[in-house]
Design a protein around this motif. Sequence first.
Motif, PDB file in Angstrom:
ATOM      1  N   VAL A 143       0.854  -1.192   0.000  1.00 30.89           N
ATOM      2  CA  VAL A 143       0.000   0.000   0.000  1.00 30.89           C
ATOM      3  C   VAL A 143       0.886   1.236   0.000  1.00 30.89           C
ATOM      4  N   LYS A 144       0.389   2.284  -0.602  1.00 28.49           N
ATOM      5  CA  LYS A 144       1.159   3.519  -0.646  1.00 28.49           C
ATOM      6  C   LYS A 144       1.208   4.151   0.739  1.00 28.49           C
ATOM      7  N   SER A 145       2.364   4.671   1.100  1.00 31.29           N
ATOM      8  CA  SER A 145       2.534   5.320   2.393  1.00 31.29           C
ATOM      9  C   SER A 145       1.534   6.452   2.566  1.00 31.29           C
ATOM     10  N   LYS A 146       1.024   6.601   3.769  1.00 30.92           N
ATOM     11  CA  LYS A 146       0.063   7.668   4.058  1.00 30.92           C
ATOM     12  C   LYS A 146       0.749   8.998   4.371  1.00 30.92           C
ATOM     13  N   LYS A 147       2.073   8.980   4.452  1.00 32.79           N
ATOM     14  CA  LYS A 147       2.798  10.223   4.699  1.00 32.79           C
ATOM     15  C   LYS A 147       2.742  11.091   3.447  1.00 32.79           C
ATOM     16  N   TRP A 148       2.390  12.335   3.606  1.00 33.05           N
ATOM     17  CA  TRP A 148       2.141  13.194   2.459  1.00 33.05           C
ATOM     18  C   TRP A 148       3.374  13.398   1.579  1.00 33.05           C
ATOM     19  N   TYR A 149       4.553  13.286   2.191  1.00 31.78           N
ATOM     20  CA  TYR A 149       5.779  13.565   1.446  1.00 31.78           C
ATOM     21  C   TYR A 149       6.387  12.314   0.819  1.00 31.78           C
ATOM     22  N   SER A 150       5.776  11.160   1.046  1.00 33.17           N
ATOM     23  CA  SER A 150       6.397   9.910   0.622  1.00 33.17           C
ATOM     24  C   SER A 150       5.664   9.287  -0.566  1.00 33.17           C
ATOM     25  N   ASN A 151       6.439   8.719  -1.461  1.00 32.76           N
ATOM     26  CA  ASN A 151       5.864   7.958  -2.568  1.00 32.76           C
ATOM     27  C   ASN A 151       6.198   6.477  -2.416  1.00 32.76           C
ATOM     28  N   GLN A 163      -7.657  -8.241   1.848  1.00 36.09           N
ATOM     29  CA  GLN A 163      -7.361  -6.821   2.000  1.00 36.09           C
ATOM     30  C   GLN A 163      -7.084  -6.185   0.641  1.00 36.09           C
ATOM     31  N   GLN A 164      -7.537  -4.965   0.470  1.00 32.77           N
ATOM     32  CA  GLN A 164      -7.239  -4.252  -0.760  1.00 32.77           C
ATOM     33  C   GLN A 164      -5.865  -3.595  -0.648  1.00 32.77           C
ATOM     34  N   CYS A 165      -5.137  -3.550  -1.763  1.00 33.63           N
ATOM     35  CA  CYS A 165      -3.810  -2.933  -1.756  1.00 33.63           C
ATOM     36  C   CYS A 165      -3.625  -2.110  -3.024  1.00 33.63           C
ATOM     37  N   ASP A 166      -2.445  -1.505  -3.158  1.00 33.03           N
ATOM     38  CA  ASP A 166      -2.186  -0.569  -4.243  1.00 33.03           C
ATOM     39  C   ASP A 166      -1.218  -1.087  -5.292  1.00 33.03           C
ATOM     40  N   ALA A 167      -0.335  -2.004  -4.909  1.00 31.56           N
ATOM     41  CA  ALA A 167       0.706  -2.481  -5.818  1.00 31.56           C
ATOM     42  C   ALA A 167       1.055  -3.916  -5.465  1.00 31.56           C
ATOM     43  N   ILE A 210      -6.868  -4.314  -6.661  1.00 32.81           N
ATOM     44  CA  ILE A 210      -5.897  -5.344  -6.297  1.00 32.81           C
ATOM     45  C   ILE A 210      -6.166  -5.771  -4.859  1.00 32.81           C
ATOM     46  N   TRP A 211      -6.189  -7.079  -4.627  1.00 32.43           N
ATOM     47  CA  TRP A 211      -6.532  -7.615  -3.313  1.00 32.43           C
ATOM     48  C   TRP A 211      -5.509  -8.661  -2.889  1.00 32.43           C
ATOM     49  N   ILE A 212      -5.205  -8.675  -1.599  1.00 37.35           N
ATOM     50  CA  ILE A 212      -4.287  -9.663  -1.028  1.00 37.35           C
ATOM     51  C   ILE A 212      -5.096 -10.797  -0.415  1.00 37.35           C
ATOM     52  N   ALA A 213      -4.779 -12.011  -0.812  1.00 36.90           N
ATOM     53  CA  ALA A 213      -5.462 -13.175  -0.271  1.00 36.90           C
ATOM     54  C   ALA A 213      -5.102 -13.365   1.201  1.00 36.90           C
ATOM     55  N   PRO A 214      -6.010 -13.896   2.007  1.00 38.23           N
ATOM     56  CA  PRO A 214      -5.687 -14.183   3.409  1.00 38.23           C
ATOM     57  C   PRO A 214      -4.578 -15.233   3.524  1.00 38.23           C
ATOM     58  N   GLY A 215      -3.778 -15.110   4.557  1.00 38.25           N
ATOM     59  CA  GLY A 215      -2.751 -16.105   4.828  1.00 38.25           C
ATOM     60  C   GLY A 215      -1.662 -16.143   3.765  1.00 38.25           C
ATOM     61  N   TYR A 216      -0.969 -17.280   3.714  1.00 37.90           N
ATOM     62  CA  TYR A 216       0.138 -17.455   2.777  1.00 37.90           C
ATOM     63  C   TYR A 216      -0.227 -18.499   1.725  1.00 37.90           C
ATOM     64  N   ALA A 285      16.744   6.423   5.408  1.00 37.84           N
ATOM     65  CA  ALA A 285      15.543   5.788   5.957  1.00 37.84           C
ATOM     66  C   ALA A 285      14.433   5.661   4.943  1.00 37.84           C
ATOM     67  N   ALA A 286      14.240   6.657   4.105  1.00 34.43           N
ATOM     68  CA  ALA A 286      13.114   6.649   3.182  1.00 34.43           C
ATOM     69  C   ALA A 286      13.523   6.056   1.851  1.00 34.43           C
ATOM     70  N   SER A 287      12.579   5.379   1.210  1.00 30.97           N
ATOM     71  CA  SER A 287      12.800   4.890  -0.146  1.00 30.97           C
ATOM     72  C   SER A 287      11.612   5.299  -0.989  1.00 30.97           C
ATOM     73  N   PRO A 288      11.818   5.625  -2.282  1.00 34.42           N
ATOM     74  CA  PRO A 288      10.746   6.203  -3.074  1.00 34.42           C
ATOM     75  C   PRO A 288       9.609   5.261  -3.387  1.00 34.42           C
ATOM     76  N   THR A 289       9.912   4.012  -3.620  1.00 38.10           N
ATOM     77  CA  THR A 289       8.840   3.085  -3.971  1.00 38.10           C
ATOM     78  C   THR A 289       9.128   1.716  -3.411  1.00 38.10           C
ATOM     79  N   PHE A 290       8.083   0.908  -3.383  1.00 34.12           N
ATOM     80  CA  PHE A 290       8.207  -0.490  -3.002  1.00 34.12           C
ATOM     81  C   PHE A 290       9.185  -1.194  -3.929  1.00 34.12           C
ATOM     82  N   ALA A 291       9.295  -0.696  -5.155  1.00 28.94           N
ATOM     83  CA  ALA A 291      10.185  -1.305  -6.141  1.00 28.94           C
ATOM     84  C   ALA A 291      11.648  -1.195  -5.765  1.00 28.94           C
ATOM     85  N   GLU A 292      11.997  -0.351  -4.796  1.00 28.15           N
ATOM     86  CA  GLU A 292      13.403  -0.198  -4.451  1.00 28.15           C
ATOM     87  C   GLU A 292      13.947  -1.364  -3.651  1.00 28.15           C
ATOM     88  N   GLU A 293      13.071  -2.244  -3.173  1.00 21.50           N
ATOM     89  CA  GLU A 293      13.594  -3.468  -2.589  1.00 21.50           C
ATOM     90  C   GLU A 293      14.302  -4.235  -3.693  1.00 21.50           C
TER      91      GLU A 293
END
Length: 298
Positions: A143-151, A163-167, A210-216, A285-293
């Motif tokens: 999910v996208k960070s809720k911090k206004w300055y973060s992407n 659960q619904q998600c963003d990416a 986009i939705w995340i399935a319960p569990g693994y 500490a901050a990273s621009p996107t989930f893709a930076e992993e």
Amino acid sequence: MKSNISKAQIAVIMTCFNRRNTTLDCLRALQQQTVDFDIYLTDDGSSDGTTNAISAEFPQVTILQGNGNLFWVGGMRLAFAAAIKNSYDYYLWLNDDTFLETDTLDRLLKIQFDLTEQEHQNSIVVGTTQDPISAKPTYGGAVKSKKWYSNKFEFLEPTQVTQQCDAMFGNCVLIPHSVVAKVGNIDAAFVHSLGDLDYGLRARNHGCSIWIAPGYVGTCSKNSIRNSWADTNLPLQQRLRKILQIKGFPLKPWTTFCSRHSGPFWLIYWLLPYIRAIIGYKNLAASPTFAEEIPQQN
């Protein structure tokens, strides 16, 4: 519900390169599923006998040949295109180092059917994997960070409910034909990583969810940062070379991703991984996107 699942036409989309035993183990786990499917797999020029081994043990698999330069996005795109031509009801993206539980596909289909009944017709369902040793979550939705300055897109651990998600990362993703009709194939602008994240974000722009399935849904080990652009044990010059390579953040694909999805200040976020490569992965500490992993793909 059971009859609908049994009638669903499903294509599993995979790509592989030079890890024959891992790919075979993935296919063996896949064959334990309780529903029927076809498999489209790109072998991107493996030199370890992958194609012959797959053909011998799984002759029903449709194998497409790459030239060694397709990487994850190119390989998945090639297999996906071949499957799309046959107009399946559902497409399952599956990484070849992801080992599914026996009921995974059945579970994902049921979730997708439930979402459709709740008027979420164009829904992607993401399965979360866990490390086979530590049991910690590794890949899934975000999910996208809720911090206004973060992407940044932050990993969202699965719970006991959908659960619904963003990416999403593309390790285990069920996509219905209705979404493919809107979004199409994985974008050829990407080579190794980012294509899965871009696909999910483009799908949302087309009104899909986009939705995340319960569990693994299975296991997949998380890639190590060792010897990558994020490894601070490497000299700076070597880190800078690695971050510009295909498995890092090559300039053109990363520019496309940021300009497309990071808003009016995208240049700020575009710079951050290169800054991280210079000053150290753990020092920012901050990273621009989930893709930076570190990308999970082959």
